[in-house]
Write an enzyme that holds these catalytic residues in place. Structure first.
Site, short mmCIF file in Angstrom:
data_model
loop_
_atom_site.label_atom_id
_atom_site.label_comp_id
_atom_site.label_asym_id
_atom_site.label_seq_id
_atom_site.Cartn_x
_atom_site.Cartn_y
_atom_site.Cartn_z
CE1 TYR A 136 8.96 3.69 -7.60
CE2 TYR A 136 7.32 5.38 -7.98
CZ TYR A 136 8.63 4.94 -8.06
OH TYR A 136 9.59 5.75 -8.59
CG ASN A 221 7.48 9.54 -13.61
OD1 ASN A 221 7.19 8.38 -13.91
ND2 ASN A 221 8.73 9.93 -13.50
CB SER A 247 -3.30 15.94 -8.92
OG SER A 247 -2.38 15.02 -8.37
CD GLN A 269 -5.27 18.37 -5.94
OE1 GLN A 269 -4.95 17.43 -6.66
NE2 GLN A 269 -5.00 18.38 -4.64
CG HIS A 272 -0.12 17.62 -7.17
ND1 HIS A 272 0.72 16.88 -6.38
CD2 HIS A 272 -1.27 17.74 -6.47
CE1 HIS A 272 0.12 16.57 -5.26
NE2 HIS A 272 -1.09 17.10 -5.27
CD GLU A 336 -6.81 12.81 -7.40
OE1 GLU A 336 -5.96 12.16 -6.78
OE2 GLU A 336 -6.51 13.75 -8.18
CG HIS A 337 -8.86 15.61 -4.58
ND1 HIS A 337 -7.82 15.63 -5.50
CD2 HIS A 337 -8.46 14.80 -3.57
CE1 HIS A 337 -6.83 14.87 -5.05
NE2 HIS A 337 -7.20 14.35 -3.89
CG ASP A 370 -3.50 15.54 -0.63
OD1 ASP A 370 -4.17 14.60 -1.10
OD2 ASP A 370 -3.09 16.49 -1.31
CD GLU A 424 -27.37 -21.90 -16.64
OE1 GLU A 424 -26.29 -22.48 -16.34
OE2 GLU A 424 -27.70 -20.80 -16.17
CG HIS A 429 -23.18 -27.71 -13.49
ND1 HIS A 429 -22.31 -27.98 -14.52
CD2 HIS A 429 -22.71 -26.58 -12.88
CE1 HIS A 429 -21.37 -27.06 -14.55
NE2 HIS A 429 -21.59 -26.19 -13.56
#
Length: 446
Positions: A136, A221, A247, A269, A272, A336-337, A370, A424, A429
């Site tokens: 997207y 968004n 952001s 930033q 944004h 984030e940054h 970016d 176990e 097994h």
């Protein structure tokens, strides 16, 4: 020049003098906009898409994008027209960035691994592509060809068999030409003019144009973010790349930092949107005032000054005793940054524990990541950098393990497996190993 609406200077916060509760408040993020009311609206749209398919997609496109579409798929003629409409400098910038992003992602993609863990026992790990992926690329207040690059390149390098890209149509029914050019340059041609919640629904449930995908990627968004969250939490729902939030950037700066550089990084930033967050952390208290002066000056030059000013209203400047303490603050926030605009950024990098992407030195603005450095700009936000990584080729793959044992190998490690299985209480097994060991013994193998 732009008129600045009620510019709010960065609020100073003295870290050493604050209590634990005050520190936590200073690092708090704006509240998420995914309210119950918003989630209910998004769910109604998703339900409509699932129930009515393409009919709902057309109605929702008419309602939200103000255009009528006979076909959602972007045609070859539209792709050619998009390329022809762009100026050469923009196409060159896209192509140059594409080559750098592709080189970085190609060199860092997971590689097959094979090793012997015991005589006669071979273990492998194979990176296999996710078969069907949906990308997207939003178009909201500005087209994002860079996001098309960041999504399409690793998806193609991962070897995904089906790559579907959705991007919102404009009022005239066309998609942004720069986004189309970037996607086509990356080898993605299954592009659809679908935006918002309805695009997420189409990829999650399938439509006449394409089958449902296995995983959805890309920013958006609050409505798109909520839609991704909702479809990923349905029973048997699609996977998504990562939780998304506004952001954010945290800049660590010392006395050597140029105030205008710091201010510009904060604004990159803040522009944004109003819910973006910017933090300055410095061991030089005088820098706070000079950065605020630079912010006031640079804001006058920004077309998006209104959005940036709103974001600055809930941003702050944190004054610390030293740069080691600055990194402690950054690790607690998990940005984030993270920009290390200091004299010796490599020393501080050794102590970084939580960050989506790190930018070293005075000549490395976050803008490079970016667009053009080669790394990916789809990164964890809202503190998720504590546990999550940014998008990469591996995000579009599964790491599948393989093992093969010879008779020698089974004899070497089978008894230990039987012992653990009995401990176990999983006797079948143990039996699966025991029967094979008996067969090997009856065959007279050494």
């Amino acid at each position: 020049m732009t008129t600045i609406p009620e510019f709010s200077a960065l609020r100073r916060f003295d870290w050493s003098q604050a209590s634990a509760a005050q520190r936590s408040e200073a690092l708090s993020r704006p509240l998420s906009s995914s309210s119950d009311e918003l989630l209910a609206k998004v769910q109604r749209i998703l339900d409509q898409v699932r129930a009515d398919g393409d009919g709902a997609l057309r109605a929702l496109t008419r309602r939200f994008d103000q255009c009528e579409l006979a076909e959602f798929a972007v045609s070859d003629a539209e792709l050619a027209a998009a390329a022809a409409s762009l100026g050469e400098p923009l196409k060159q910038a896209i192509d140059d960035s594409r080559r750098r992003i592709e080189r970085f992602h190609r060199e860092t993609r997971p590689q097959p691994i094979a090793l012997s863990t015991a005589p006669g026992v071979m273990c492998e790990r194979l990176p296999l592509p996710i078969v069907r992926v949906g990308l997207y690329v939003p178009a909201g207040s500005a087209p994002l060809p860079s996001t098309a690059l960041m999504l399409c390149i690793p998806a193609r390098l991962a070897g995904c068999r089906e790559i579907v890209l959705c991007t919102p149509p404009r009022a005239d029914g066309s998609a942004d030409p720069a986004v189309l050019y970037a996607a086509q340059a990356c080898g993605v041609t299954r592009i659809y003019k679908l935006g918002g919640v309805q695009a997420i629904g189409a990829m999650a449930y399938g439509c006449d144009s394409f089958a449902r995908v296995d995983k959805i990627y890309g920013p958006g968004n609050a409505y798109v973010t909520a839609a991704k969250w909702l479809v990923s939490h349905e029973q048997g729902g699609v996977a998504i790349d990562m939780p998304a939030g506004p952001s954010e950037v945290l800049v660590v700066a010392d006395a050597m930092a140029e105030p205008e550089f710091v201010a510009a990084d904060l604004l990159s930033q803040a522009e944004h949107g109003p819910d973006s967050q910017t933090l300055l952390v410095t061991d030089n208290a005088d820098l706070v005032g000079t950065v605020n002066e630079a912010l006031a000056m640079l804001l006058r030059e920004l077309p998006r000054a209104a959005q940036a000013s709103q974001a600055l209203a809930h941003s702050r400047a944190i004054v610390v005793d030293n740069l080691d303490q600055a990194i402690e603050v950054s690790n607690a926030y998990a940005p984030e940054h993270l920009i290390l605009n200091v004299a010796d950024p490599r020393r501080l990098l050794l102590s970084v524990e939580n960050a989506g992407s790190v930018f070293l030195g005075r000549y490395t603005p976050e803008s490079l990541g970016d667009y053009t450095s080669g790394t990916n700009h789809v990164l964890p936000t809202y503190g998720h950098a504590r546990t999550l990584s940014g998008l990469s080729v591996q995000s579009f793959q599964k790491l599948v393990t393989v093992q093969e044992a010879s008779a020698e190998g089974l004899k070497a490690i089978g008894p230990a497996a039987m012992t653990l299985a009995h401990a176990e209480g999983l006797h079948a097994h143990a039996l699966a190993v025991q029967l094979r060991l008996r067969a090997i013994a009856s065959e007279g193998r050494p």
